[in-house]
Structure formats: C-alpha cells, structure tokens
Design an enzyme around this catalytic site. Structure first.
Site, PDB file in Angstrom:
ATOM      1  CG  HIS A  81      37.383  40.397  31.248  1.00 50.99           C
ATOM      2  ND1 HIS A  81      36.905  39.194  31.699  1.00 50.99           N
ATOM      3  CD2 HIS A  81      37.571  41.156  32.365  1.00 50.99           C
ATOM      4  CE1 HIS A  81      36.816  39.220  33.013  1.00 50.99           C
ATOM      5  NE2 HIS A  81      37.208  40.414  33.435  1.00 50.99           N
ATOM      6  CD  GLU A  83      39.422  36.997  27.124  1.00 52.41           C
ATOM      7  OE1 GLU A  83      40.051  36.056  27.627  1.00 52.41           O
ATOM      8  OE2 GLU A  83      39.108  38.013  27.786  1.00 52.41           O
ATOM      9  CB  CYS A 110      36.054  35.070  32.853  1.00 53.25           C
ATOM     10  SG  CYS A 110      35.116  36.358  31.998  1.00 53.25           S
ATOM     11  CB  CYS A 113      35.295  36.394  28.098  1.00 52.40           C
ATOM     12  SG  CYS A 113      35.701  38.029  28.732  1.00 52.40           S
TER      13      CYS A 113
END
Length: 152
Positions: A81, A83, A110, A113
């Site tokens: 992801h 992040e 999410c 994260c």
C-alpha cells in the site's frame, strides 16, 4: 501579506495534489493510491501502491482480486500500500518521521495501514476519498490514538 499570496493554493491542497500525481505511478489495476509523508511542511517521502520493488507488476491476467469486492480477501493481493511505501522510503533513506508529521493520501488508509501510521507516530491523516469508513474498530482506534483526521 503580499496580494500574490492570496491566490496560492493551501498547503493541504498542494500536498494532496502531489499525492494525486504520485498515484499515477501505481501499478495496481484496481485502485490507484498515492501518499506523501510531510514533516514541518516539507516532503519526506512519497509512495504508491503496487507490487514490491523488483517484482512483476499485476496485470488483468495475474490479478487475483480484480473481480472481488473492495477489501475482500486482501491476502490475495501482491501489492504494497501507498502509505506503507511512504514509511518504508523514509526508513530506507534514514529520514526520521518523529515529530510534526502528516500523511496525505488519496484514500483513507485501510486497517493495516492505520495501525502502522499510529505506531510510526504520524500525527495527522489528510485524505480525499473514504475507504472502509464504516469499520467501528477503525473508528475506535482513531479516537484512542488522538490522530487528527482531515478530509479534503
């Protein structure tokens, strides 16, 4: 104040526009996400979602999740992801993120994260699009963490 400055975009909009451009590097075929890590109004790192560095990118033929609902069976996804990639890039380059840090992301993080953002000591999340916002556990973690959350 100089009149020229009255026409500049805000720092929040500036950093979000950068996150949007970063998302264009995404190799995910389902959702393109970009993130920018900021400390004291300076860019520390950027990240986008996609396969780990050096791995083949996903394609419509190889994506195991392309026909699944959003968030369904995340364990089938090869992607890292945006992040997480932001935090990793700061670490790889030896850049401390302790202090007055914010992460700007095109999508709300999410659950995984969010936990990493909290543990990394990031103080503020600025996002454009919601993601899994009805998750009560996520809401509780945000309240308990004292993270500042802003939607643009």
């Amino acid at each position: 104040m100089n009149q020229e400055n009255d026409f500049r975009i805000s720092k929040d909009n500036y950093f979000m526009k950068i996150a949007e451009v970063v998302s264009e590097r995404s190799t995910c075929i389902k959702r393109k996400v970009g993130a920018v890590l900021i400390k004291d109004s300076h860019i520390l790192s950027t990240g986008y979602n996609g396969s780990p560095s050096g791995f083949n990118h996903c394609t419509p033929l190889t994506c195991m999740r392309q026909n699944l609902k959003s968030g369904e069976k995340p364990e089938l996804c090869r992607g890292v992801h945006a992040e997480i990639n932001c935090i990793i890039q700061a670490a790889i380059h030896g850049t401390s993120i302790q202090g007055n840090t914010s992460i700007y992301s095109t999508h709300f993080p999410c659950m995984s994260c969010l936990k990493l953002i909290i543990n990394a000591g990031i103080k503020r999340i600025v996002y454009k699009e919601g993601y899994n916002m009805e998750n009560r556990i996520k809401e509780e973690m945000i309240k308990e963490s004292n993270l500042l959350i802003d939607k643009l």
